[in-house]
Design an enzyme around this catalytic site. Structure first.
Site, PDB file in Angstrom:
ATOM      1  N   TYR A 171      38.867   5.106  45.471  1.00 51.16           N
ATOM      2  CA  TYR A 171      40.299   4.835  45.298  1.00 51.16           C
ATOM      3  C   TYR A 171      40.479   3.424  44.771  1.00 51.16           C
ATOM      4  O   TYR A 171      40.231   2.450  45.478  1.00 51.16           O
ATOM      5  CB  TYR A 171      41.011   5.025  46.632  1.00 51.16           C
ATOM      6  N   LYS A 174      40.226   7.975  42.068  1.00 51.03           N
ATOM      7  CA  LYS A 174      41.693   8.022  42.044  1.00 51.03           C
ATOM      8  C   LYS A 174      42.155   6.698  41.453  1.00 51.03           C
ATOM      9  O   LYS A 174      41.893   5.632  42.009  1.00 51.03           O
ATOM     10  CB  LYS A 174      42.270   8.218  43.436  1.00 51.03           C
TER      11      LYS A 174
END
Length: 345
Positions: free
Chosen positions: A171, A199
């Protein structure tokens, strides 16, 4: 089995040959970069954690909300992420969210656990426990506050990925963590067999393209406004906040991109606006309280007015009926202190 039918299989990223076969006569076709199997889904909801008015987790509300999201088109649910207020959740709450998610999903969607910790040992322990609780994957956020070097970031990722057999999403959200994951670190991390995806909430599309061209990583858009731009350069899907309100338009966008139909994807993209999830979900009667945990607080009057006004632009979004929206600014005001403090350091 034809290319088009292979591409329609859930949980699999369509290959370039899939899309070529399915879209041979459609102008403006989109071709993905990653051809690896996708264990996460494509339309993932960054789930809010419904609380009661006194700040405790509303477990029946959690169950209902997960079911609503899946019914509307989500094939992945990310629990205990930023949107789920992971920083103020206890470890037992995080693990129960995984268990409840698995029970409600019942095979209809993947359950990914997010959040983690900026302490490597704690994150390793939490993800091991999440795997035992039934998680289908983990999302590892860049260590925040302590601002390690990129060598430290890479070591953090590798050690956590070593601690579990689950597939991993990295992330990248420097606006919250204080540091980015650099291109070089992403490429080095991509060699770990469990690290399969990123992400992206950084919004550097040149870097995304570069990573996609030089690794087999999948990308998920981490910013609702950038979903279609990410998909158009080869991203696999999204992990969205507004999808809490309705996953349906994002399902339409992703399915359109999968078959190379840029016109339909663009038209749907124009109908969607990023929305503040909890306040709107409560106004729609979808959750019992808009309460957040301190230090987060609900919107002030001017902010609430802006949210309510923004709904005028999205009243025709599939899967969401705003005609019965009844905002409650008093219920949303302030924040709550739960009975048990969270454990994030």
């Amino acid at each position: 089995m034809t290319g088009a039918s292979r591409a329609s299989r859930p949980g699999r990223v369509p290959t370039p040959s899939d899309r070529t076969a399915a879209t041979a006569h459609i102008p403006g076709t989109l071709v993905p970069v990653s051809t690896r199997e996708n264990p996460f889904g494509q339309v993932l909801v960054a789930l809010v954690t419904p609380f009661t008015a006194d700040g405790e987790v509303d477990w029946p509300g959690v169950e209902q909300h997960i079911d609503d999201c899946i019914t509307a088109g989500a094939d992945g649910i990310v629990v205990t992420g930023t949107t789920g207020e992971t920083s103020t959740l206890t470890d037992p709450e995080k693990l129960r969210l995984v268990e409840v998610g698995k029970s409600v999903a019942a095979g209809r969607a993947k359950i990914i656990t997010g959040g983690g910790s900026n302490e490597t040992a704690h994150a390793m322990q939490l993800y091991k426990q999440s795997e035992r609780a039934g998680a289908d994957g983990v999302m590892i956020v860049t260590p925040y506050y302590n601002k390690p070097t990129q060598s430290g970031v890479l070591t953090h990722f590798r050690m956590i990925a070593d601690a579990t057999d689950l597939p991993v999403i990295l992330y990248d959200i420097p606006g919250r963590t204080g540091i980015p994951i650099t291109y070089e670190t992403i490429v080095r991390a991509s060699h770990h067999p469990n690290i399969l995806a990123v992400k992206d909430a950084k919004g550097d599309f040149a870097e995304v393209s570069r990573v996609l061209n030089n690794t087999d990583l999948m990308y998920f858009s981490g910013d609702d406004t950038n979903v279609l731009p990410h998909l158009s350069i080869g991203a696999t899907g999204l992990i969205g906040v507004t999808a809490n309100i309705t996953s349906t338009p994002y399902r339409t966008i992703v399915d359109a991109v999968n078959r190379g139909d840029l016109a339909t994807a663009t038209a749907e993209h124009k109908r969607v606006e990023p929305l503040v999830a909890k306040y709107i979900l409560h106004g729609l009667g979808r959750i019992g309280s808009p309460r957040v945990r301190l230090p987060l607080v609900g919107p002030e009057d001017s902010e609430a007015y802006a949210i309510e006004t923004s709904l005028e632009a999205v009243r025709d979004v599939p899967g969401a009926d705003f005609s019965n929206f009844r905002p409650d600014r008093n219920a949303a005001a302030g924040g709550a202190l739960p009975k048990v403090p969270g454990t994030t350091r």
